[in-house]
Design an enzyme around this catalytic site. Structure first.
Site, short mmCIF file in Angstrom:
data_model
loop_
_atom_site.label_atom_id
_atom_site.label_comp_id
_atom_site.label_asym_id
_atom_site.label_seq_id
_atom_site.Cartn_x
_atom_site.Cartn_y
_atom_site.Cartn_z
N LYS A 27 0.84 -1.21 0.00
CA LYS A 27 0.00 0.00 0.00
C LYS A 27 0.87 1.26 0.00
O LYS A 27 0.62 2.19 -0.78
CB LYS A 27 -0.92 -0.05 1.23
CG LYS A 27 -1.92 1.07 1.32
CD LYS A 27 -3.15 0.64 2.09
CE LYS A 27 -2.93 0.48 3.58
NZ LYS A 27 -2.73 1.80 4.25
N ARG A 32 2.88 5.98 -3.26
CA ARG A 32 4.02 6.81 -3.68
C ARG A 32 4.28 6.68 -5.18
O ARG A 32 4.75 7.63 -5.81
CB ARG A 32 5.26 6.41 -2.87
CG ARG A 32 5.16 6.88 -1.40
CD ARG A 32 6.03 6.05 -0.49
NE ARG A 32 6.11 6.56 0.87
CZ ARG A 32 5.20 6.35 1.83
NH1 ARG A 32 4.11 5.65 1.58
NH2 ARG A 32 5.39 6.84 3.05
N ARG A 128 -8.59 11.72 12.82
CA ARG A 128 -7.16 11.47 13.04
C ARG A 128 -6.36 12.78 13.12
O ARG A 128 -6.72 13.78 12.51
CB ARG A 128 -6.63 10.54 11.94
CG ARG A 128 -7.30 9.17 12.06
CD ARG A 128 -6.79 8.18 11.07
NE ARG A 128 -5.41 7.83 11.32
CZ ARG A 128 -4.70 7.05 10.51
NH1 ARG A 128 -5.25 6.56 9.41
NH2 ARG A 128 -3.46 6.75 10.81
N SER A 173 7.32 8.74 12.16
CA SER A 173 6.17 8.65 11.25
C SER A 173 6.61 8.90 9.82
O SER A 173 7.06 9.99 9.48
CB SER A 173 5.10 9.68 11.65
OG SER A 173 4.18 9.84 10.57
N GLN A 175 4.60 9.09 7.41
CA GLN A 175 3.65 10.02 6.78
C GLN A 175 4.07 11.46 7.02
O GLN A 175 4.01 12.29 6.11
CB GLN A 175 2.23 9.75 7.30
CG GLN A 175 1.70 8.41 6.80
CD GLN A 175 0.30 8.09 7.28
OE1 GLN A 175 -0.28 8.82 8.08
NE2 GLN A 175 -0.25 7.00 6.81
N ASP A 321 2.07 -1.35 11.74
CA ASP A 321 0.75 -1.75 11.24
C ASP A 321 0.41 -3.20 11.56
O ASP A 321 -0.71 -3.65 11.30
CB ASP A 321 0.68 -1.55 9.72
CG ASP A 321 0.67 -0.08 9.35
OD1 ASP A 321 0.30 0.75 10.19
OD2 ASP A 321 1.05 0.23 8.21
N LYS A 348 -4.43 5.26 14.93
CA LYS A 348 -4.49 4.64 13.59
C LYS A 348 -5.94 4.65 13.10
O LYS A 348 -6.75 5.42 13.59
CB LYS A 348 -3.90 3.23 13.65
CG LYS A 348 -2.40 3.22 13.94
CD LYS A 348 -1.63 3.87 12.81
CE LYS A 348 -0.14 3.92 13.11
NZ LYS A 348 0.58 4.67 12.07
N ARG A 352 -6.26 1.14 18.14
CA ARG A 352 -5.98 -0.30 18.01
C ARG A 352 -5.63 -0.96 19.35
O ARG A 352 -5.73 -2.18 19.48
CB ARG A 352 -4.87 -0.54 16.98
CG ARG A 352 -5.38 -0.28 15.57
CD ARG A 352 -4.33 -0.52 14.51
NE ARG A 352 -4.96 -0.42 13.19
CZ ARG A 352 -4.30 -0.25 12.05
NH1 ARG A 352 -2.97 -0.16 12.05
NH2 ARG A 352 -4.94 -0.18 10.90
N ARG A 393 -7.48 -3.65 9.43
CA ARG A 393 -6.56 -4.59 10.08
C ARG A 393 -7.18 -5.26 11.31
O ARG A 393 -6.80 -6.35 11.69
CB ARG A 393 -5.24 -3.90 10.43
CG ARG A 393 -4.57 -3.30 9.20
CD ARG A 393 -3.09 -3.12 9.37
NE ARG A 393 -2.57 -2.19 8.37
CZ ARG A 393 -2.32 -2.49 7.10
NH1 ARG A 393 -2.51 -3.71 6.66
NH2 ARG A 393 -1.85 -1.57 6.28
C1 S3P Z 1 2.45 4.75 6.23
C2 S3P Z 1 3.01 5.11 7.42
C3 S3P Z 1 2.53 4.64 8.73
C4 S3P Z 1 1.59 3.46 8.59
C5 S3P Z 1 0.60 3.65 7.49
C6 S3P Z 1 1.30 3.83 6.17
C7 S3P Z 1 3.01 5.29 5.00
O1 S3P Z 1 1.84 5.69 9.36
O2 S3P Z 1 0.93 3.22 9.81
O3 S3P Z 1 -0.27 2.54 7.41
O4 S3P Z 1 2.69 4.76 3.90
O5 S3P Z 1 3.80 6.25 5.07
P1 S3P Z 1 2.58 6.75 10.33
O6 S3P Z 1 3.51 7.53 9.51
O7 S3P Z 1 1.46 7.62 10.87
O8 S3P Z 1 3.24 5.92 11.38
#
Ligand code: S3P
Length: 442
Positions: A27, A32, A128, A173, A175, A321, A348, A352, A393
């Site tokens: 994913k 990306r 979130r 993180s 993200q 995850d 998340k 969780r 999940r």
């Molecule tokens: C992800 C980063 C993670 C992960 C998410 C996918 C990504 O999140 O939990 O399912 O693709 O960059 P966080 O950056 O909030 O930890």
């Protein structure tokens, strides 16, 4: 993105997992590949793309900004890149569905555009936390508005001049890191992001693969704005986060022997293998190879007797995850498993920690939620009725628990599984999980 009619999973107890399977595409890498492919000069050909709702939300977002994207057809996608300055204003708000990655990465990218934009999401995504990206983007010169609670919708005012900053992220993180790197492509000067522990580095690998210079030093990554991305081929490996349900399932179910093919084993993602091995799991990494800058292997997993452990905190971001599935492994292990240093799990797609502790207790397991983790005493799983809490999940983790349950497990709200793992029920059934779906075709 609206879910249509919802789906209930009904699982009969017992069974074992056998054979060979390839789970859907990663994913994180799928998102990306669309984003960077759209910003590149030239045509990017993607194979192995995840045809799940989260990744499809990213495709829809870029189409809404004028990018031609063909597919996906059997995992093949062609992105006709428009270059860093070729995106067009979308006609309305961009719907990110359930996908935090779509929303947080797009926010960084959109902060550098000439046009205004708005990002919205479903009920889970709308609760979130977004200040973790809005605050550093604002320091870069972006103009961003959130709800009073710091949640979506995200409104972004275009036409701002961004400047590079050094950001010390309080959480590991990917993200946050990726959001700021994408904004950094449009900034004057250098953006640097440091994290307390390493998070997944797919953005860095893909940027480098497309010819963008990055400097990496420990858990700090920097780039200079104003460069270009060169289109190319991207082969998306199978998602280790989807494989994780089967790594746990085969580990807990007696008689299991399963091979998961072409799984991405980027070292920033393999915490699940390390944690399961610490618990006594039998997982072999076969035929390791490199595919377009990402390491890949086949994983063979056989049933083993698991024991409870204290999960090393440094492994938390590397398995972030996979904890819902790992908690099921802990429920089937001999003795106690304790996780701490994982408060991120509370923000998340669902909380969780709370949801898994409640659900495991419903199944007769002694589980206690901690502020930043969980304590689980292995025991005998009963049957029971559970809810997904709008979290893919959670649904899949309780589904594999049926392999060791003494009664039927029913899980409501399972259409959400399509966000990351379309075809889960069918693939799991072929491997030996006694799963039926009711309500709609999965
Ligand atoms: C992800 C980063 C993670 C992960 C998410 C996918 C990504 O999140 O939990 O399912 O693709 O960059 P966080 O950056 O909030 O930890």
């Amino acid at each position: 993105m609206q879910q249509q009619a919802d789906v209930t999973f009904r699982l009969q107890p017992g069974g074992r997992l056998q054979g060979r399977m390839r789970v859907p595409g990663d994913k994180s890498i799928s998102h990306r590949s669309i984003m960077l492919g759209a910003l590149a000069d030239g045509v990017t050909e993607i194979s192995g793309f995840l045809e799940g709702e989260d990744a499809l939300a990213t495709i829809a977002a870029f189409r809404a900004m004028g990018v031609r994207i063909d597919g996906p057809v059997q995992g093949q996608v062609t992105v006709h890149g428009v270059g860093l300055h070729g995106l067009q204003a979308p006609a309305g708000p961009i719907d990110c569905g359930n996908s935090g990655t779509t929303m947080r990465l797009l926010a960084g990218l959109l902060a550098g555009q000439a046009f205004d934009s708005e990002l919205v999401g479903d009920v889970s995504l709308s609760s979130r936390p977004m200040r973790r990206i809005a605050d550093p983007l604002t320091r870069m010169g972006a103009r961003i508005e959130l709800s009073a609670a710091g949640t979506p919708p995200i409104r972004i005012r275009g036409g701002q001049r961004l400047r590079g900053i050094s950001h010390q992220s309080p959480v590991a993180s990917a993200q946050v890191k990726s959001c700021l790197l994408l904004a950094g492509l449009y900034a004057e000067g250098r953006i640097c992001v440091s994290e307390p522990q390493p998070s997944r580095d797919h953005t860095e690998r893909m940027l480098a693969g497309m010819g963008y210079a990055l400097q990496r030093d420990g858990t700090t990554v920097c780039l200079q704005g104003g460069g270009r991305l060169q289109a190319g081929r991207i082969d998306v490996p199978a998602d280790i986060s989807s494989a994780a349900f089967f790594l746990v399932g085969a580990s807990i179910a007696e008689g299991s022997d399963l091979v998961l093919e072409h799984v991405g084993i980027n070292p920033t993602r393999t915490g699940v293998i390390e944690i399961l091995r610490l618990m006594g799991a039998d997982i072999e990494v076969l035929n390791p190879r490199d595919v377009g800058g990402e390491p890949v292997a086949d994983l063979r997993v056989r049933h083993a007797l698991l024991r409870g452990i204290r999960i090393p905190e440094e492994l938390v971001p590397l398995a972030i995850d996979e904890f819902p599935a790992l908690f099921v492994a802990a429920a089937c292990a001999e003795g106690e498993t304790v996780l701490t240093g994982a408060a991120e799990l509370r923000v998340k797609e669902s909380d969780r920690i709370a949801v898994m502790a409640d659900g495991l207790r419903t199944l007769g397991i002694d589980a206690e939620a901690l502020p930043d983790g969980i304590r689980i005493r292995g025991g005998r799983l009963s049957g029971g009725r559970l809810a997904s809490h709008h979290d893919h999940r959670i649904a899949m983790s309780f589904a594999i628990a049926a392999l060791r349950a003494s009664g039927e497990i029913v899980i409501d709200g399972c259409a959400i599984v399509n966000t990351s793992f379309p075809g889960f029920a069918e693939l799991a059934r072929q491997a030996g999980l006694r799963i039926e779906t009711a309500g709609a075709t999965m």
